[in-house]
Design an enzyme around this catalytic site. Sequence first.
Site, PDB file in Angstrom:
ATOM      1  N   CYS A  75       6.692  -2.349  -2.258  1.00  0.00           N
ATOM      2  CA  CYS A  75       5.488  -1.862  -2.936  1.00  0.00           C
ATOM      3  C   CYS A  75       5.276  -2.720  -4.181  1.00  0.00           C
ATOM      4  O   CYS A  75       6.124  -2.740  -5.078  1.00  0.00           O
ATOM      5  CB  CYS A  75       5.673  -0.400  -3.318  1.00  0.00           C
ATOM      6  N   GLU A 215      -4.061   2.432   2.809  1.00  0.00           N
ATOM      7  CA  GLU A 215      -2.623   2.170   2.914  1.00  0.00           C
ATOM      8  C   GLU A 215      -1.962   2.999   4.010  1.00  0.00           C
ATOM      9  O   GLU A 215      -2.223   4.204   4.131  1.00  0.00           O
ATOM     10  CB  GLU A 215      -1.930   2.501   1.585  1.00  0.00           C
ATOM     11  N   CYS A 224      -3.373  -1.920  -4.355  1.00  0.00           N
ATOM     12  CA  CYS A 224      -2.183  -2.183  -3.538  1.00  0.00           C
ATOM     13  C   CYS A 224      -1.728  -3.611  -3.844  1.00  0.00           C
ATOM     14  O   CYS A 224      -2.459  -4.568  -3.545  1.00  0.00           O
ATOM     15  CB  CYS A 224      -2.527  -2.016  -2.054  1.00  0.00           C
ATOM     16  N   GLY A 225      -0.560  -3.731  -4.453  1.00  0.00           N
ATOM     17  CA  GLY A 225      -0.076  -5.047  -4.883  1.00  0.00           C
ATOM     18  C   GLY A 225       0.276  -5.947  -3.722  1.00  0.00           C
ATOM     19  O   GLY A 225      -0.126  -7.122  -3.671  1.00  0.00           O
ATOM     20  N   THR A 226       1.043  -5.417  -2.752  1.00  0.00           N
ATOM     21  CA  THR A 226       1.372  -6.246  -1.584  1.00  0.00           C
ATOM     22  C   THR A 226       0.085  -6.608  -0.823  1.00  0.00           C
ATOM     23  O   THR A 226      -0.044  -7.713  -0.295  1.00  0.00           O
ATOM     24  CB  THR A 226       2.355  -5.523  -0.638  1.00  0.00           C
TER      25      THR A 226
HETATM   26  N1  LIG Z   1       1.850   2.090   1.769  1.00  0.00           N
HETATM   27  C1  LIG Z   1       2.560   0.847   1.787  1.00  0.00           C
HETATM   28  C2  LIG Z   1       3.609   0.785   0.705  1.00  0.00           C
HETATM   29  C3  LIG Z   1       3.038   0.811  -0.686  1.00  0.00           C
HETATM   30  C4  LIG Z   1       2.259  -0.460  -1.062  1.00  0.00           C
HETATM   31  C5  LIG Z   1       1.830  -0.411  -2.494  1.00  0.00           C
HETATM   32  N2  LIG Z   1       0.838   0.496  -2.861  1.00  0.00           N
HETATM   33  C6  LIG Z   1       1.686  -1.770  -3.147  1.00  0.00           C
HETATM   34  O1  LIG Z   1       1.230  -1.788  -4.298  1.00  0.00           O
HETATM   35  O2  LIG Z   1       2.092  -2.777  -2.576  1.00  0.00           O
HETATM   36  C7  LIG Z   1       3.252   0.658   3.151  1.00  0.00           C
HETATM   37  O3  LIG Z   1       3.501   1.653   3.861  1.00  0.00           O
HETATM   38  O4  LIG Z   1       3.560  -0.485   3.482  1.00  0.00           O
END
Ligand SMILES: N[C@@H](CCC[C@H](N)C(=O)O)C(=O)O
Length: 279
Positions: A75, A215, A224-226
């Site tokens: 995350c 997400e 969402c950073g990723t």
């Molecule tokens: N929901 C995502 C995990 C969280 C990602 C996050 N909000 C970010 O900022 O990257 C998943 O299930 O991969």
Amino acid sequence: MAIEFTKYHGLGNDFILVDNRASSSPVLTPEQAIQLCDRHFGIGADGVIFALPGENAADYTMRIFNSDGSEPEMCGNGIRCLGRFIADLEGEERTKDTYKIHTLAGMITPQLMADGQVKVDMGLPRLLAGEIPTNLGSSDTKVINQPLEVAGKTWEVTCVSMGNPHCITFVEDVAAIDLENIGPKFEHHPAFPQRINTEFIQVVNRNYVKMRVWERGAGITLACGTGACASLVAGVLTGKCDRTATVELPGGPLQIEWSELDQRVYMTGPAQKVFTGKL
Ligand SMILES: N[C@@H](CCC[C@H](N)C(=O)O)C(=O)O
């Protein structure tokens, strides 16, 4: 047993942070995480993040449960919050501003900057279908501008893993996307055996894009950073973006770079403490 927590957010993507340094398994269950993330009957958050002892020569380990109780590999906004949380926990004992964090996506390195921002070495993006994973194409090929039928429409999608899976679609106008309706259909599409995070990107220019996200395990979030990292990589792969760009999310901007030098992705953004409490 009382458990102390701190609520943080990164551009409105909000998390309950728990000091889990005394044990190497999370002190809360996925079912408890679901209850705590509930915005009416709990604290309210997009996920619960645990700061555990380091594994594999890391300073700490991060584990996270989404608000539906599932466990993602990584995350981006959460690891910026974790960096600040750890610095707070260490207090006057703190000796460094860069932490090596073990995650299910490998070693990730957040660096606390003097201006309050957190810059994260997010590692190498993974581009092969088998690494996403997706069955759009054979497992050793990249998934770039592939057609995907969702909700009666053919979308052109590009897939990137930042340790967790992302499906990116470039559109004319992100505001016009009916995210609530189509987000779940992407997430549970048979093309994605481990479900998927879905980003819609409007390219304003080669260094500035707007993004909205659905997400996996959390639904619509403010950032969402990723997802922002994966989207910039998709922008470069499709020839729409330069290697450095501002990704504007509903919660605010992230600076993303896919370095030509080392091929790693770097994300810079804020992490804000909101309040502390005791369960
Ligand atoms: N929901 C995502 C995990 C969280 C990602 C996050 N909000 C970010 O900022 O990257 C998943 O299930 O991969």
